[in-house]
Design an enzyme around this catalytic site. Sequence first.
Site, PDB file in Angstrom:
ATOM      1  N   ASP A   1       0.839  -1.192   0.000  1.00 38.08           N
ATOM      2  CA  ASP A   1       0.000   0.000   0.000  1.00 38.08           C
ATOM      3  C   ASP A   1       0.873   1.240   0.000  1.00 38.08           C
ATOM      4  OD1 ASP A   1      -2.296   1.900   1.242  1.00 38.08           O
ATOM      5  OD2 ASP A   1      -3.171   0.029   0.506  1.00 38.08           O
TER       6      ASP A   1
ATOM      7  N   HIS B   1      -3.120   5.909   4.218  1.00 41.42           N
ATOM      8  CA  HIS B   1      -3.934   4.778   3.748  1.00 41.42           C
ATOM      9  C   HIS B   1      -3.360   3.452   4.248  1.00 41.42           C
ATOM     10  CE1 HIS B   1      -5.833   2.094   0.652  1.00 41.42           C
ATOM     11  NE2 HIS B   1      -6.815   2.983   0.715  1.00 41.42           N
TER      12      HIS B   1
ATOM     13  N   SER C   1     -11.056  -1.032   0.364  1.00 43.46           N
ATOM     14  CA  SER C   1      -9.692  -0.987   0.885  1.00 43.46           C
ATOM     15  C   SER C   1      -9.636  -1.419   2.337  1.00 43.46           C
ATOM     16  CB  SER C   1      -9.135   0.439   0.801  1.00 43.46           C
ATOM     17  OG  SER C   1      -8.697   0.774  -0.475  1.00 43.46           O
TER      18      SER C   1
END
Length: 475
Positions: free
Chosen positions: A164, A201, A411
């Site tokens: 990621d 994230h 996600s």
Amino acid sequence: MAPQRFHEQFHHIQGSMPDVPLAMGPDDDAHFLYEKGVVLARDGEEARLVEDTVRTHFTDTRGLVADHVRRAGPETNRTGVTRIQVGDPAQGDDVVPHALRALREAEGRQGRRLVRRNHVIHIAPVNACPGDEPVPAPRSEPPNPAAQEGRHDPDTAVAVLVIDTGLVHDYRSYSLLAHTTGDPQVTETGADGVLHQYVGHGTFIAGIVAAVAPNTDVTVRGTLDDVGAILESEFGAKLFEAVDQGGWPDILSLSAGTSTGSGEGLIGLEAFMRELREQRTLLVAAAGNNGSDTPFWPAAYAALPEYADSVLSVGALRGDGESGACFSNHGPWVQVYAPGERLTSALTGFDIPVPYVYQHSTYDACRFGCTYACTCQYPRHTGVLSEAGENTAAKPDQVMFDGLAQWSGTSFATPAVAALVAAHMTAHKERDPRAARAQLLGSLTESAEVRGAHVPALRPPTWRPVPVAIPARPA
């Protein structure tokens, strides 16, 4: 004004790849992005056949210079893929669709696809971004899912690799991430001190894994640090690099991918997927946020018999956990769903609060046609990308992050499922993650409604439903 999220994201990603001209999917479709003027073929004889076929077609029918068709990358590499330039992107329209049509007859003779676009892989997109943008959450509230009881045992901890964005600088200030390591986020803020889009994230995802499965060793690789996007031709090599660096993990959590024009898999990942199949690693992959039943890769590999036990595809449930989130992809290739709307986890700003300016505006109604109070509409904010050039008087909304955030997308449903597999391994002393996956799904009795179908659902035991009502708009 209705924001055009895909176009906003297209320009944002293009700005991060100034030397790579990008194009949208066929007929301006908001399904995928790809590199203009370049196709991918398998190394060796197939690459040479593609090159010769396209060169002949363009010279005979389109008046292009044959020298435009040439190798644009190494012929031999671990991914087994060659980049072939089929035209000059600076000279008018993209020629990739013409090259694909030119190869149909040759593909028919070979009985297989010889060439595909060089897609852009990006973090489980809503047409290239998560289901919404993060919202600050007070530190006084526990994360959601909250921390599961249990201890960390270094001798039995399940190894989870997250591909990621990297870890924010102050992630260790979040106690649940004590056993998390990996790559630092390269750049967190701009010169103005404002947080870049998608920073946090990967940290957010690691926080979900640690909350649901405390007996895990989480490693985060910042493969997608640059606005969460990477070319398919580079992604396979980066995945190999990640597993070479620390060894094949028990579980690989991946919240990125793309749909394809052909509906088939990614040629740039074929070598990696073949090697994955021979390992014991379980790939848990996000189904994507296009609100579509179009296969999203690599999650869609889960529907192929040869990958049935090595890939687990994950869709998202809405805040109440009873049905699918408006943005979640769906279809028979999605194997399980988990809460993915308005989860709370670590973002950044634990040491010093950090400002963030919203990039996208909310919509007046759900852009996917759902009628519940979804993240398309609430919490309302004005974004800089949506308003630029349209309403110069509008001022983008700014917030301050102070550690935790609420965020939505497949996600985040994905690491919840990855962690539930890991927790099952710990609880049942199961060392094989693929066996744990089969046991967990085999004993599943819960379901949810997605687009009129009842689908398997996994809900972490510490997850709390989050019903949200949209307040009336000011007159």
